[in-house]
Design a protein around this motif. Structure first.
Motif, PDB file in Angstrom:
ATOM      1  N   ILE A   1       0.881  -1.159   0.000  1.00 17.78           N
ATOM      2  CA  ILE A   1       0.000   0.000   0.000  1.00 17.78           C
ATOM      3  C   ILE A   1       0.922   1.212   0.000  1.00 17.78           C
ATOM      4  O   ILE A   1       1.685   1.411   0.952  1.00 17.78           O
ATOM      5  N   VAL A   2       0.882   1.999  -1.057  1.00 18.30           N
ATOM      6  CA  VAL A   2       1.813   3.125  -1.192  1.00 18.30           C
ATOM      7  C   VAL A   2       1.077   4.384  -1.643  1.00 18.30           C
ATOM      8  O   VAL A   2       0.060   4.310  -2.337  1.00 18.30           O
ATOM      9  N   PRO A   3       1.606   5.565  -1.255  1.00 14.41           N
ATOM     10  CA  PRO A   3       1.027   6.804  -1.770  1.00 14.41           C
ATOM     11  C   PRO A   3       1.217   6.873  -3.281  1.00 14.41           C
ATOM     12  O   PRO A   3       2.227   6.395  -3.806  1.00 14.41           O
ATOM     13  N   HIS A   4       0.214   7.413  -3.978  1.00  9.62           N
ATOM     14  CA  HIS A   4       0.242   7.454  -5.445  1.00  9.62           C
ATOM     15  C   HIS A   4      -0.400   8.769  -5.876  1.00  9.62           C
ATOM     16  O   HIS A   4      -1.624   8.828  -6.095  1.00  9.62           O
ATOM     17  N   GLY A   5       0.407   9.825  -5.948  1.00  8.57           N
ATOM     18  CA  GLY A   5      -0.156  11.145  -6.232  1.00  8.57           C
ATOM     19  C   GLY A   5      -1.060  11.566  -5.091  1.00  8.57           C
ATOM     20  O   GLY A   5      -0.669  11.515  -3.933  1.00  8.57           O
TER      21      GLY A   5
ATOM     22  N   VAL B   1       0.880  -8.260   3.084  1.00 11.30           N
ATOM     23  CA  VAL B   1       0.595  -6.872   2.738  1.00 11.30           C
ATOM     24  C   VAL B   1       1.547  -6.002   3.547  1.00 11.30           C
ATOM     25  O   VAL B   1       1.686  -6.188   4.752  1.00 11.30           O
ATOM     26  N   TYR B   2       2.197  -5.073   2.863  1.00  8.41           N
ATOM     27  CA  TYR B   2       3.040  -4.084   3.528  1.00  8.41           C
ATOM     28  C   TYR B   2       2.342  -2.742   3.417  1.00  8.41           C
ATOM     29  O   TYR B   2       2.039  -2.289   2.311  1.00  8.41           O
ATOM     30  N   ILE B   3       2.099  -2.098   4.555  1.00  8.00           N
ATOM     31  CA  ILE B   3       1.421  -0.815   4.579  1.00  8.00           C
ATOM     32  C   ILE B   3       2.463   0.280   4.788  1.00  8.00           C
ATOM     33  O   ILE B   3       3.153   0.313   5.809  1.00  8.00           O
ATOM     34  N   HIS B   4       2.588   1.146   3.791  1.00  8.91           N
ATOM     35  CA  HIS B   4       3.534   2.254   3.844  1.00  8.91           C
ATOM     36  C   HIS B   4       2.810   3.508   4.326  1.00  8.91           C
ATOM     37  O   HIS B   4       1.613   3.673   4.074  1.00  8.91           O
ATOM     38  N   ASN B   5       3.547   4.417   4.968  1.00  6.58           N
ATOM     39  CA  ASN B   5       2.942   5.692   5.355  1.00  6.58           C
ATOM     40  C   ASN B   5       3.035   6.676   4.201  1.00  6.58           C
ATOM     41  O   ASN B   5       3.527   6.340   3.124  1.00  6.58           O
ATOM     42  N   GLU B   6       2.586   7.900   4.421  1.00  7.11           N
ATOM     43  CA  GLU B   6       2.574   8.900   3.346  1.00  7.11           C
ATOM     44  C   GLU B   6       3.964   9.274   2.868  1.00  7.11           C
ATOM     45  O   GLU B   6       4.129   9.866   1.802  1.00  7.11           O
ATOM     46  N   HIS B   7       5.010   8.906   3.629  1.00  5.67           N
ATOM     47  CA  HIS B   7       6.395   9.178   3.236  1.00  5.67           C
ATOM     48  C   HIS B   7       7.056   7.966   2.563  1.00  5.67           C
ATOM     49  O   HIS B   7       8.229   8.011   2.229  1.00  5.67           O
ATOM     50  N   GLY B   8       6.290   6.871   2.414  1.00  7.27           N
ATOM     51  CA  GLY B   8       6.806   5.693   1.724  1.00  7.27           C
ATOM     52  C   GLY B   8       7.467   4.661   2.619  1.00  7.27           C
ATOM     53  O   GLY B   8       7.892   3.619   2.150  1.00  7.27           O
ATOM     54  N   ARG B   9       7.543   4.931   3.925  1.00  9.10           N
ATOM     55  CA  ARG B   9       8.167   3.979   4.849  1.00  9.10           C
ATOM     56  C   ARG B   9       7.155   2.925   5.291  1.00  9.10           C
ATOM     57  O   ARG B   9       5.993   3.234   5.529  1.00  9.10           O
ATOM     58  N   ILE B  10       7.611   1.679   5.401  1.00 10.21           N
ATOM     59  CA  ILE B  10       6.726   0.600   5.855  1.00 10.21           C
ATOM     60  C   ILE B  10       6.404   0.807   7.326  1.00 10.21           C
ATOM     61  O   ILE B  10       7.291   0.932   8.159  1.00 10.21           O
ATOM     62  N   GLU B  11       5.117   0.849   7.634  1.00 10.19           N
ATOM     63  CA  GLU B  11       4.660   1.023   9.010  1.00 10.19           C
ATOM     64  C   GLU B  11       4.163  -0.281   9.615  1.00 10.19           C
ATOM     65  O   GLU B  11       4.245  -0.482  10.808  1.00 10.19           O
TER      66      GLU B  11
END
Length: 85
Positions: free
Chosen positions: A22-26, A64-74
């Motif tokens: 799960i990553v930020p995308h725009g 599933v890897y959940i990334h934060n809004e900065h792209g780091r895995i949380e």
């Protein structure tokens, strides 16, 4: 990412062991499968993306890897093929 990590991701890419991220995308959030450039889907919120990724990971028994809004895995969630939940 170091060379060992890159090799680890490369070995899983394109296989049923590929994880979902799960990553930020725009202005949206994307569900991406390892080894693929294009997102599986994009959503308006991180929670929606997480729900979609969970469904996909449950079907394939992967993670599933959940990334934060900065792209780091949380956080990471594991869906074992042998367990039905």
């Amino acid at each position: 990412m170091n060379k060992e990590q890159e090799k680890y991701f490369e070995d899983r890419a394109g296989t049923e062991d590929a994880r979902y991220h799960i990553v930020p995308h725009g202005d949206e959030w994307a569900v991406k499968r390892e080894g693929e450039e294009e997102p599986v889907c994009t959503t308006g919120s991180q929670d929606e993306a997480i729900d979609e990724a969970k469904k996909l990971a449950e079907e394939t028994g992967t993670m599933v890897y959940i990334h934060n809004e900065h792209g780091r895995i949380e956080k990471q969630l594991e869906f074992n093929k042998d367990k039905k939940g």
